[in-house]
Design an enzyme around this catalytic site. Sequence first.
Site, PDB file in Angstrom:
ATOM      1  N   ASN A  97      -4.882 -20.933  -0.113  1.00  8.92           N
ATOM      2  CA  ASN A  97      -6.213 -21.309  -0.591  1.00  8.92           C
ATOM      3  C   ASN A  97      -6.271 -22.823  -0.692  1.00  8.92           C
ATOM      4  OD1 ASN A  97      -7.641 -18.660  -1.366  1.00  8.92           O
ATOM      5  ND2 ASN A  97      -5.578 -18.449  -2.242  1.00  8.92           N
ATOM      6  N   GLU A  98      -6.771 -23.431   0.368  1.00 12.48           N
ATOM      7  CA  GLU A  98      -6.825 -24.889   0.450  1.00 12.48           C
ATOM      8  C   GLU A  98      -7.972 -25.409  -0.426  1.00 12.48           C
ATOM      9  OE1 GLU A  98      -4.289 -25.972   1.784  1.00 12.48           O
ATOM     10  OE2 GLU A  98      -3.957 -25.380   3.866  1.00 12.48           O
ATOM     11  N   PRO A  99      -7.999 -26.730  -0.716  1.00 12.72           N
ATOM     12  CA  PRO A  99      -9.120 -27.290  -1.474  1.00 12.72           C
ATOM     13  C   PRO A  99     -10.456 -26.839  -0.879  1.00 12.72           C
ATOM     14  CG  PRO A  99      -7.414 -28.931  -1.232  1.00 12.72           C
ATOM     15  CD  PRO A  99      -6.981 -27.745  -0.398  1.00 12.72           C
TER      16      PRO A  99
END
Length: 262
Positions: free
Chosen positions: A157-159
């Site tokens: 879950n990237e920025p």
Amino acid sequence: MSLVDSFEKIPVQIFADDKIASAHVAREIADLIRQKQKEGKPCVLGLATGSTPKTLYKELVALHRHQGLSFKNGITFNLDEYYPIEPNALQSYHRFMNTHLFDHIDIDKSNTHVPDGTIDKNDVRAYAATYEKKIELAGGIDYQVLGIGLNGHIGFNEPGSGRHSGTRLVALDNTTRLANAYEFTSIAQVPRLAITVGINTILKARKIVLLGWGIHKAPVIRKSVEGTVTDHVPASFLQEHPNCSFVLDEGAAQELTRFKTP
Ligand code: PGA
């Protein structure tokens, strides 16, 4: 209210090094597995990959070998997998889990789950929904292990990943591809996509433990523990979980206010 309480919004445990920290977490997991065995119940573990949990898996294997810890009641769900990737590829997280844990313990492999990197793109949505359903049917995650990316990602879950995100196909940040390039022959070989469980999936776990080793993780650890809750730092969403702790070595803890401003 102490200095620590006023700044740190997630409980933090600090150990001299990653081995001692991992041994502590391994004992906690072993206690839970044994307690569930006594109750005749499965123990549902959420597992992570990457360099960080390797020491934890070593400790769990040691507990199996030397103290008879059985994983027969274990059910596991991994956070993520590159996409596309074959399960037997060197860099696949299926292979990682077999190499570092599953091949060395007595878990029933049919009870281990790692997102499938070979699913047809048209079927990923349905596959992701099924993955979530399987977690639910197993009774939900009892104990979720996390690492943290330099950009604050948990799972992949990237920025920008939302608080309510579920399991899905995502694009990897270039910073993540660069950080993981060591597993491949070059950054060009690192897949651009991955399947990851969502922030919401992670927050449903009954207990969450995030592991962090090394001074390179210290700035993002501080932001996650002391900063505001924001999708710019996905790990900051863990502040909203009632039973989450960070287990750190001294390096990863060194940017916390209690050390920076004694
Ligand atoms: P690392 O990665 O354990 O290899 O540092 C952690 C992560 O990306 O979650």
